[in-house]
Design a protein around this motif. Structure first.
Motif, PDB file in Angstrom:
ATOM      1  N   ASP A  27      37.652  41.614  34.445  1.00 38.11           N
ATOM      2  CA  ASP A  27      36.592  41.112  33.586  1.00 38.11           C
ATOM      3  C   ASP A  27      36.804  41.544  32.144  1.00 38.11           C
ATOM      4  O   ASP A  27      35.939  41.311  31.306  1.00 38.11           O
ATOM      5  N   LEU A  28      37.927  42.188  31.857  1.00 39.06           N
ATOM      6  CA  LEU A  28      38.216  42.642  30.503  1.00 39.06           C
ATOM      7  C   LEU A  28      39.108  41.616  29.811  1.00 39.06           C
ATOM      8  O   LEU A  28      40.124  41.197  30.356  1.00 39.06           O
ATOM      9  N   SER A  29      38.708  41.211  28.614  1.00 37.54           N
ATOM     10  CA  SER A  29      39.448  40.191  27.877  1.00 37.54           C
ATOM     11  C   SER A  29      39.675  40.642  26.438  1.00 37.54           C
ATOM     12  O   SER A  29      38.889  41.411  25.875  1.00 37.54           O
ATOM     13  N   ILE A  30      40.777  40.151  25.848  1.00 37.89           N
ATOM     14  CA  ILE A  30      40.959  40.253  24.402  1.00 37.89           C
ATOM     15  C   ILE A  30      40.101  39.175  23.773  1.00 37.89           C
ATOM     16  O   ILE A  30      40.237  37.999  24.100  1.00 37.89           O
ATOM     17  N   THR A  31      39.205  39.544  22.874  1.00 39.33           N
ATOM     18  CA  THR A  31      38.275  38.566  22.320  1.00 39.33           C
ATOM     19  C   THR A  31      38.411  38.365  20.812  1.00 39.33           C
ATOM     20  O   THR A  31      37.871  37.399  20.272  1.00 39.33           O
ATOM     21  N   GLN A  32      39.108  39.279  20.132  1.00 38.72           N
ATOM     22  CA  GLN A  32      39.338  39.112  18.703  1.00 38.72           C
ATOM     23  C   GLN A  32      40.471  40.059  18.293  1.00 38.72           C
ATOM     24  O   GLN A  32      40.613  41.146  18.856  1.00 38.72           O
ATOM     25  N   ASP A 116      53.879  40.138  12.735  1.00 34.20           N
ATOM     26  CA  ASP A 116      53.045  38.990  12.372  1.00 34.20           C
ATOM     27  C   ASP A 116      53.270  37.790  13.287  1.00 34.20           C
ATOM     28  O   ASP A 116      52.396  36.933  13.409  1.00 34.20           O
ATOM     29  N   ASP A 117      54.437  37.693  13.891  1.00 30.40           N
ATOM     30  CA  ASP A 117      54.759  36.546  14.738  1.00 30.40           C
ATOM     31  C   ASP A 117      55.052  36.980  16.168  1.00 30.40           C
ATOM     32  O   ASP A 117      55.827  36.365  16.875  1.00 30.40           O
ATOM     33  N   GLY A 118      54.401  38.060  16.612  1.00 33.86           N
ATOM     34  CA  GLY A 118      54.625  38.579  17.963  1.00 33.86           C
ATOM     35  C   GLY A 118      53.564  38.133  18.943  1.00 33.86           C
ATOM     36  O   GLY A 118      53.178  36.959  18.975  1.00 33.86           O
ATOM     37  N   GLY A 119      53.067  39.065  19.719  1.00 33.68           N
ATOM     38  CA  GLY A 119      52.056  38.751  20.714  1.00 33.68           C
ATOM     39  C   GLY A 119      51.435  40.010  21.265  1.00 33.68           C
ATOM     40  O   GLY A 119      51.946  41.122  21.070  1.00 33.68           O
ATOM     41  N   LEU A 120      50.314  39.846  21.977  1.00 33.80           N
ATOM     42  CA  LEU A 120      49.576  40.964  22.541  1.00 33.80           C
ATOM     43  C   LEU A 120      49.333  40.725  24.020  1.00 33.80           C
ATOM     44  O   LEU A 120      49.195  39.575  24.464  1.00 33.80           O
ATOM     45  N   ALA A 121      49.262  41.813  24.789  1.00 31.44           N
ATOM     46  CA  ALA A 121      48.925  41.712  26.201  1.00 31.44           C
ATOM     47  C   ALA A 121      48.083  42.903  26.600  1.00 31.44           C
ATOM     48  O   ALA A 121      48.236  44.004  26.059  1.00 31.44           O
ATOM     49  N   LEU A 122      47.213  42.681  27.555  1.00 32.06           N
ATOM     50  CA  LEU A 122      46.388  43.716  28.139  1.00 32.06           C
ATOM     51  C   LEU A 122      46.837  43.894  29.584  1.00 32.06           C
ATOM     52  O   LEU A 122      46.878  42.924  30.344  1.00 32.06           O
ATOM     53  N   LEU A 123      47.231  45.124  29.937  1.00 32.03           N
ATOM     54  CA  LEU A 123      47.725  45.420  31.276  1.00 32.03           C
ATOM     55  C   LEU A 123      46.765  46.368  31.962  1.00 32.03           C
ATOM     56  O   LEU A 123      46.209  47.281  31.332  1.00 32.03           O
ATOM     57  N   ASP A 124      46.567  46.166  33.265  1.00 34.53           N
ATOM     58  CA  ASP A 124      45.715  47.092  33.992  1.00 34.53           C
ATOM     59  C   ASP A 124      46.499  48.332  34.386  1.00 34.53           C
ATOM     60  O   ASP A 124      47.676  48.488  34.035  1.00 34.53           O
ATOM     61  N   GLY A 125      45.849  49.230  35.130  1.00 38.62           N
ATOM     62  CA  GLY A 125      46.468  50.500  35.462  1.00 38.62           C
ATOM     63  C   GLY A 125      47.717  50.388  36.294  1.00 38.62           C
ATOM     64  O   GLY A 125      48.561  51.301  36.293  1.00 38.62           O
ATOM     65  N   GLY A 127      49.922  48.021  35.817  1.00 42.22           N
ATOM     66  CA  GLY A 127      50.917  47.336  35.010  1.00 42.22           C
ATOM     67  C   GLY A 127      50.839  45.834  35.050  1.00 42.22           C
ATOM     68  O   GLY A 127      51.656  45.148  34.440  1.00 42.22           O
ATOM     69  N   ALA A 128      49.854  45.273  35.772  1.00 37.63           N
ATOM     70  CA  ALA A 128      49.704  43.817  35.847  1.00 37.63           C
ATOM     71  C   ALA A 128      49.069  43.288  34.563  1.00 37.63           C
ATOM     72  O   ALA A 128      48.140  43.889  34.014  1.00 37.63           O
ATOM     73  N   THR A 129      49.557  42.155  34.080  1.00 33.38           N
ATOM     74  CA  THR A 129      49.036  41.542  32.862  1.00 33.38           C
ATOM     75  C   THR A 129      47.731  40.822  33.187  1.00 33.38           C
ATOM     76  O   THR A 129      47.692  39.944  34.043  1.00 33.38           O
ATOM     77  N   ILE A 130      46.666  41.182  32.486  1.00 38.30           N
ATOM     78  CA  ILE A 130      45.377  40.552  32.750  1.00 38.30           C
ATOM     79  C   ILE A 130      44.925  39.639  31.617  1.00 38.30           C
ATOM     80  O   ILE A 130      44.025  38.822  31.805  1.00 38.30           O
ATOM     81  N   ASP A 131      45.522  39.769  30.438  1.00 34.58           N
ATOM     82  CA  ASP A 131      45.235  38.841  29.347  1.00 34.58           C
ATOM     83  C   ASP A 131      46.370  38.923  28.351  1.00 34.58           C
ATOM     84  O   ASP A 131      46.992  39.988  28.187  1.00 34.58           O
ATOM     85  N   GLN A 132      46.662  37.812  27.682  1.00 33.93           N
ATOM     86  CA  GLN A 132      47.751  37.807  26.719  1.00 33.93           C
ATOM     87  C   GLN A 132      47.571  36.665  25.730  1.00 33.93           C
ATOM     88  O   GLN A 132      46.976  35.635  26.042  1.00 33.93           O
ATOM     89  N   VAL A 133      48.103  36.882  24.534  1.00 30.41           N
ATOM     90  CA  VAL A 133      48.028  35.872  23.495  1.00 30.41           C
ATOM     91  C   VAL A 133      49.268  36.009  22.621  1.00 30.41           C
ATOM     92  O   VAL A 133      49.707  37.124  22.315  1.00 30.41           O
ATOM     93  N   GLY A 134      49.852  34.877  22.233  1.00 28.55           N
ATOM     94  CA  GLY A 134      51.082  34.893  21.459  1.00 28.55           C
ATOM     95  C   GLY A 134      50.944  34.211  20.117  1.00 28.55           C
ATOM     96  O   GLY A 134      50.109  33.322  19.934  1.00 28.55           O
ATOM     97  N   LEU A 135      51.807  34.633  19.178  1.00 25.23           N
ATOM     98  CA  LEU A 135      51.826  34.073  17.822  1.00 25.23           C
ATOM     99  C   LEU A 135      53.152  33.386  17.511  1.00 25.23           C
ATOM    100  O   LEU A 135      53.426  33.071  16.358  1.00 25.23           O
ATOM    101  N   SER A 136      53.973  33.190  18.534  1.00 22.00           N
ATOM    102  CA  SER A 136      55.238  32.469  18.361  1.00 22.00           C
ATOM    103  C   SER A 136      55.771  32.109  19.728  1.00 22.00           C
ATOM    104  O   SER A 136      55.407  32.719  20.740  1.00 22.00           O
TER     105      SER A 136
END
Length: 912
Positions: A27-32, A116-125, A127-136
């Motif tokens: 239920d955890l998300s990257i929101t901004q 500036d042209d990378g990306g972000l990810a949120l991983l749980d304990g 190591g599974a990716t639960i949210d991600q967003v990219g800039l390229s």
């Protein structure tokens, strides 16, 4: 050795065995977020939100980042006990220099930026990716079509996630559809009001492992954010993805689920069929539709069902490690047989393929680390079979959850890779491992016959004496001629790029017991070692299993005593030698407050120990970064108390907004001062439309008489400290301004130097220009400050053009007399970005900033130039510990520069 043909055939057979990396339920998300702000590239934040109905424990969750080339790394691991309440936020921000500047106080800080042209990810304990967003498109983290980079403009802009009708973050699986640009940004932290969420329905992802042919039930939980007053019904149906019904991977489900009034969840089960052989992970989906009752909307309508094939794949180590930093078999269960244990640590061991089965591809490693979490029951030379899961730990392939069987003991260790003059490569365009210099050696045995420790120990966690930086070619990691690595050579400049010293790497001496924990090492120490290459927290690291010290460097290392028939002139940047008063525009200390009286006293004592015990009491000493005449007079008195000498302090205030100045300490028992005056102190320039002084620290000319063989000798010494070069290698208006100011400062001083050496009364007097020039002994490609002042400026090697040199005859830089490996007076850690490894590559670079320029007369009398070693080569902990010393060791850590002395032969005054 295996042939290339057979190796390619094996890779082809394994090509389809890539791990399924599903989005796990959370239920955890990257929101901004923003990855650049008003203060620059480090002005970043990432906002997280718990959109569930219950508090969420996020201990051990990770914020990861990727660059545009797909290289990933962990920026932050959330500490134990971190919890986010329903609808509430957590704000993560970059706390590095020029970092997050927003008014909302962040909850947790990280220190390495996101491109500036990378990306972000949120991983749980796990190591599974639960949210991600990219800039390229090249980012390793993205969903669907990535967002457009917002560029390199330092403005307050970022991206925010769209919300659904009931206020939940929108997540369609396509970044371009789910995010919108925001300017200005408005981040939320744990102290911000929590969002009020409407009643919604969500389905959670599910994962199941298959180890044999048995059928299993995979439950999917469908949850309400809060109980409904009436029954809620929803239609659930499976849909093929990489797993299909036709292939017999699972049985289709098409059903309607009812969640009774007052309840909050229900379950749909899918029958998953087992497997009898190793194969790829597969996945299918369960989709929700047609919800009715209870005034409910669907927040998460689709879930992934991941079928993880955990039947071990038989593989050689080199098949597990692959070509990149991330194993092609990451997440898979593998079995590898008949490999030799090469090194044993407290929580694992390394194994390597025997020589007769070694891979013939130089870009893959034949070694790997087996993590056991506790002391393993194997020894070097054991032959073992290992069944384990392939993990990606800080981009280091390793084996975990291992079953280890020893089949033989006392085997011969595989042949080691020899590190020396050519390996690792010193050419960034021909790195030893293709895209990196060390990846293909990770986990393998390495020998170093001619190693040099180039920095004292750093501190790490609770270890006072931890890793050191080393080279395998027996040389210092010196700054060499050329434009800084990664910086484009300016148009009209005939210089190459400096290499950036890619051959430098870290060594953790105690990890495998080669030396006792907390053993200090001074830079300059030479050694021979055997061990294995590893990869710790984004940095390639050598861990020795055996190390022999060939020559231990000692500290402090004083210069030779002054020859009897010589005058000694020196230079020392005292590193912010301040008083206790805050009476300038900025603090002299560079911090929030000025030092206390006790801190000034200690600094004075340490500088006295350095000047007396390391530089051996120069007759004339240029001192830079001194706040006031009074504090310098205190140092003169301290020297008189500590040594049988008499020093006079000389200082004239300049224009620096933090109050630091240049000055002199002059031995009145040997030197008679004739005159002291500032040079060009009132010269001005147009600084971005405002009239300002050219010199923050106007050069200070001392004219004196010194003892000669018979009589006295006239001498001129200029103390200098031009503008720092922190922006020189950058782009933009600030860099342009700083380059121009440095150019004008050097041109002004060159004019003054020429006037002095052509003055009839000084025609036969030695002239020395000494101090911290904040410049190298060669051009940086923009402005060769030392070359301009000495009359050796080459327009072809500089962006800013001079035309005709102003100083004739040219001055000689005594640095050229110093042995090449000893030419350094400052240690600067260069950050070269993600060119090798997961994190920006940190390289300690030894460079000359402190010089002595001599006119023709002084050069003819020149005897020697020496740097006194007491600051740059010490372990970090030693710098602190030395403050309590009662002997010459108190000098260690007195400044961030090493000072120098120049000895000149003295001649009778009558010869002039």
């Amino acid at each position: 050795m295996r042939s290339t043909t057979s190796r390619r055939a094996i890779w082809a057979a394994l090509a389809g065995l890539t791990a399924v990396l599903p989005l796990q339920a959370a239920d955890l998300s990257i929101t901004q977020f923003r990855v650049r702000g008003p203060s620059g590239g480090n002005d970043e934040f990432v906002e997280l939100q718990n959109t569930g109905a219950a508090p969420l424990d996020v201990s051990g969750y990770k914020l990861n980042a990727s660059n545009a080339s797909g290289t990933t790394g962990t920026r932050l691991t959330l500490p134990a006990g971190t919890t986010v309440a329903p609808g509430c936020f957590l704000l993560l921000a970059n706390g590095a220099s020029s970092g997050y500047s927003g008014s909302v106080v962040p909850d947790i800080k990280y220190s390495t930026g996101v491109t500036d042209d990378g990306g972000l990810a949120l991983l749980d304990g796990s190591g599974a990716t639960i949210d991600q967003v990219g800039l390229s498109a090249g980012s390793a983290y993205k969903l669907g079509m990535p967002l457009a980079s917002l560029g390199s403009s330092n403005t307050d802009q970022g991206y925010a996630r769209k919300t659904t009708g009931n206020g939940l973050p929108q997540s369609t699986g396509d970044n371009s559809a789910d995010w919108v640009k925001v300017a200005p940004t408005a981040p939320h932290a744990s102290t911000s009001p929590c969002a009020v969420l409407g009643r919604s329905l969500s389905i959670a992802d599910a994962t199941i492992s298959v180890r044999n042919g048995d059928d299993q039930q995979m439950p999917f939980t469908i949850s309400l954010s809060e109980p409904a007053p009436a029954d809620v019904t929803v239609h659930a149906a499976t849909a093929d993805d990489t797993a299909t019904v036709a292939a017999g991977d699972y049985d289709a489900v098409n059903t309607t689920l009812t969640i009774p009034a007052g309840a909050t969840s229900g379950t749909v089960e899918v029958t998953v069929h087992g497997a009898k052989a190793a194969g790829p992970d597969r996945a299918f989906r369960v989709n929700l539709s047609d919800v009715s009752g209870g005034d409910v909307t669907i927040a998460k309508a689709s879930a992934i069902g991941a079928i993880l094939n955990e039947i071990p794949i038989a593989a050689e180590i080199w098949q597990v490690t692959g070509h990149g930093q991330v194993s092609p078999l990451v997440g898979k269960r593998v079995s590898t047989h008949g490999n030799v244990v090469t090194a044993v640590g407290p929580a694992g061991f390394t194994i390597q393929t025997p020589d007769n089965r070694a891979d013939d591809d130089r870009l893959t490693s034949n070694g790997i680390y087996v993590f056991t979490s506790s002391a393993p029951a194997v020894k070097a030379g054991d032959v073992v079979d290992v069944e384990a899961t392939v993990d990606n730990y800080f981009n280091l392939p390793e084996l975990k959850n291992a079953t280890v069987t020893t089949t033989m003991r006392g085997a011969r260790l595989p042949k080691a890779v020899t590190f020396g003059n050519n390996v690792p490569s010193s050419d960034p365009n021909a790195l030893s491992c293709g895209e990196t210099n060390f990846q293909c050696y990770v986990g393998m045995r390495v020998t170093i016959d001619n190693g040099m420790i180039t920095t004292g120990n750093l501190r790490f966690s609770n270890e006072p004496f931890a890793e050191v930086y080393v080279t395998a070619n027996g040389k210092r990691s010196l700054r060499q001629p050329g434009v800084r690595y990664t910086v484009p050579v300016p148009d009209g400049v005939n210089l190459p790029n400096w290499s950036g010293n890619p051959q430098v790497f870290k060594m953790n001496t105690a990890d495998f017991g080669a030396v006792a924990p907390d053993t200090p090492f001074n830079a300059g120490t030479t050694f021979r070692a055997e061990g294995v290459m590893s990869y710790a927290f984004g940095m390639y690291t050598f861990i020795p299993t055996k190390i022999d010290i060939k020559k231990a460097a000692t500290l402090p290392r004083a210069v030779d005593s002054r020859p009897f028939y010589a005058v000694r002139v020196g230079g020392l940047n005292t590193e912010r030698f301040c008083d206790t008063d805050f009476n300038t525009t900025f603090t002299c200390s560079g911090g929030d407050t000025e030092p206390t009286a006790d801190e000034v006293k200690l600094k004075t004592q340490r500088l006295s120990a350095y000047i007396g015990g390391v530089l051996k009491l120069p007759d004339i000493l240029s001192v830079e970064e001194v706040k006031s005449l009074q504090v310098l007079q205190g140092l003169a008195k301290q020297l008189g108390d500590d040594y049988p000498v008499q020093y006079e302090a000389i200082l004239q205030p300049g224009h620096d907004p933090s109050g630091i100045n240049v000055g002199f300490l002059v031995r009145t028992d040997r030197v008679r001062v004739l005159d002291v005056r500032q040079l060009g102190a009132d010269e001005t320039w147009q600084d971005q439309g405002q009239t300002a002084f050219i010199h923050d620290h106007p050069p200070l000319l001392l004219t004196a008489e010194v003892p000669s063989i018979v009589g006295r000798m006239r001498i001129n010494v200029i103390s200098v400290h031009p503008k720092a070069r922190q922006n020189v290698d950058k782009t933009g208006s600030t860099a342009d301004r700083d380059r121009q100011k440095r150019f004008l400062q050097a041109k002004s001083l060159a004019t003054q130097v020429q006037a002095i050496q052509t003055d009839r009364k000084n025609r036969l007097a030695p002239l020395l220009v000494v101090g911290d020039f904040n410049a190298y002994q060669f051009s940086d490609g923009f402005t060769d400050v030392v070359g301009l002042i000495s009359g050796r400026y080459d327009d072809n090697q500089n962006l800013l053009k001079l035309g005709t040199n102003l100083v004739k005859p040219a001055l000689w830089n005594a640095v050229n007399s110093v042995p090449p490996d000893d030419r350094y007076s400052f240690l600067f850690t260069e950050n070269f970005g993600n060119i090798q490894g997961q994190s920006p590559r940190q390289v300690p670079t030894h460079q000359v900033l402190d010089h002595a320029l001599l006119n023709t007369v002084a050069q003819g009398l020149f005897l020697q130039m020496k740097y006194g070693r007491g600051n740059l080569d010490a372990p970090v902990q030693t710098l602190d510990d030395s403050a309590t010393a009662t002997d010459v060791h108190k000098a260690i850590g007195s400044s961030d520069h090493d000072g120098f002395v120049v000895d000149l032969l003295t001649l009778p005054l009558g010869l002039f």
